[in-house]
Design a protein around this motif. Structure first.
Motif, PDB file in Angstrom:
ATOM      1  N   SER A 131     -68.123  -6.084 -43.690  1.00 35.14           N
ATOM      2  CA  SER A 131     -67.210  -5.305 -44.519  1.00 35.14           C
ATOM      3  C   SER A 131     -67.732  -5.293 -45.940  1.00 35.14           C
ATOM      4  O   SER A 131     -68.060  -6.353 -46.494  1.00 35.14           O
ATOM      5  CB  SER A 131     -65.797  -5.919 -44.482  1.00 35.14           C
ATOM      6  N   ALA A 196     -60.813  -7.116 -45.075  1.00 32.62           N
ATOM      7  CA  ALA A 196     -60.472  -5.962 -45.912  1.00 32.62           C
ATOM      8  C   ALA A 196     -60.053  -6.500 -47.272  1.00 32.62           C
ATOM      9  O   ALA A 196     -59.193  -7.384 -47.356  1.00 32.62           O
ATOM     10  CB  ALA A 196     -59.344  -5.143 -45.294  1.00 32.62           C
ATOM     11  N   ARG A 269     -57.345  -3.055 -41.507  1.00 28.61           N
ATOM     12  CA  ARG A 269     -57.508  -2.015 -42.516  1.00 28.61           C
ATOM     13  C   ARG A 269     -56.263  -2.000 -43.392  1.00 28.61           C
ATOM     14  O   ARG A 269     -55.158  -2.281 -42.925  1.00 28.61           O
ATOM     15  CB  ARG A 269     -57.706  -0.635 -41.879  1.00 28.61           C
TER      16      ARG A 269
END
Length: 391
Positions: A131, A196, A269
């Motif tokens: 990420s 995230a 997310r």
């Protein structure tokens, strides 16, 4: 008339300056800001988005081979980051293995590659998630566990999370390999799957993961613990150990809410309006929370589908201020689909299947133009956004 033309020209010039100011990407206090979502928002009329598989994407250097593509992430420049598992290549291809981390531009041109074991940190035995946050930092986790018998892997659990610069310089190692104390442990993870980072608070939300059953929130700069939660906002609980390849006990589709704990927290997310979406893979559901961990709602994806046991493996959000669509990808199989949901109502509005070139998605990502990227097999895939379908 001449004065009127002069005023119109001045107004048009001002409008042009405003547009240029909005769409320009600038470095600001160490943060690379994405092009304004208003400039790239997908049209909101008509049916679901239409996509076309780009069979030529990406352009991997010919000297290299890729193992299993575990994860994919898109940064604020719309560069695409790919994480693969070099140790899954057969012995004859091992010497040609590419480094685990590869960066491509939006067109698929190769930019750089790095990663793997090094001094000063514990690289995961089995690469799982990548990420790239809003500052351009790269987060990497793994999902090896002690009893796994894959060729060439040490008998340890990947209980650490690594944070690098985009050039591959280590910034943080959080947790230590083989040190998890379970769901109550705020220092170590247990095979974390995804990260995230929420720019408004600079917090890292970690999907943790295969061994644990929680979301754990940290300060993204220091790694300091903030909070955590399990399914429905419950306190996350330890469960008897089992390998991730072994499915959980079957729960009948009785229309009920499902088990009170997460099984594998596989993807995470965060929408621009502050909702946290969690893919609970084996339970075939996505649960939605506030930033503070308050449970909002959930949706099951193809819950009654018996031939596809993992329908919520990867998640992505469409671009634009409304982020109208939530995408959920099945891991694979003959009936695997990439399901499109309206984000507000969580109603299914469309899907991609094998006829569209979709063969499964272990993890997935979207860029600012609405293109989708999936990770599975030995080649990442790009699905180019074409248009909105007619209603």
């Amino acid at each position: 008339m001449g004065s009127r033309r002069l005023v119109i020209r001045v107004l048009n010039a001002r409008r042009s300056l405003v547009v240029l100011a909005v769409i320009g990407a600038v470095w600001n206090h160490g943060t690379l800001e994405r092009t304004s979502s208003a400039a790239v928002e997908q049209p909101q009329s008509g049916g679901p988005p239409r996509f076309e598989l780009d069979k030529a994407w990406p352009h991997v250097p010919e000297k290299w081979k890729l193992g299993f593509i575990s994860s994919v992430s898109v940064d604020v420049q719309d560069h695409v980051w790919v994480l693969h598992r070099p140790r899954t290549l057969p012995d004859g291809d091992a010497e040609a293995a590419a480094p685990p981390v590869l960066e491509f531009d939006n067109a698929g041109n190769f930019i750089q590659a790095w990663g793997g074991p090094g001094a000063g940190y514990e690289w995961p035995e089995r690469e799982h998630g990548i990420s790239v946050d809003y500052k351009g930092n790269v987060w990497i986790g793994g999902n090896n566990y002690v009893a796994r018998l894959d060729r060439g892997l040490k008998r340890v659990s990947d209980d650490q999370l690594l944070k690098f610069t985009r050039a591959g310089k280590l910034l943080l190692q959080l947790g230590r390999s083989n040190q998890s104390g379970g769901n109550a442990d705020t220092k170590n993870f247990c095979q974390p799957t995804d990260v995230a980072v929420w720019p408004k608070t600079n917090e890292a939300f970690v999907a943790d993961g295969y061994g644990n059953h929680r979301v754990i929130v940290l300060d993204a700069d220091t790694g300091a613990f903030k909070r955590m939660w399990g399914a429905f906002g419950n306190k996350p609980a330890d469960t008897p150990a089992r390998g991730p390849e072994i499915p959980p006990p079957s729960i009948p589709d009785d229309g009920g809410p499902g088990r009170p704990q997460f099984d594998i927290v596989h993807a995470i997310r965060i929408s621009d309006d502050g909702l946290v979406y969690i893919a609970d893979r084996e339970d075939k559901r996505v649960q939605v929370f506030t930033i503070d961990g308050e449970y909002v709602t959930q949706v099951f994806v193809r819950r009654s589908e018996t031939s596809e046991p993992r329908t919520t493996s990867g998640l992505a959000l469409s671009p634009g201020p409304r982020q109208q669509f939530l995408y959920a990808s099945a891991l694979g199989g003959p009936t695997g689909q990439l399901v499109m949901l309206d984000r507000k109502s969580l109603k299914v509005v469309g899907a991609l299947g094998s006829a569209d070139g979709f063969t499964g998605g272990h993890q997935m990502a979207a860029d600012s133009k609405g293109n989708l990227y999936t990770a599975l097999g030995n080649r990442p895939r790009k699905f180019t956004f074409k248009s909105m379908s007619p209603k």
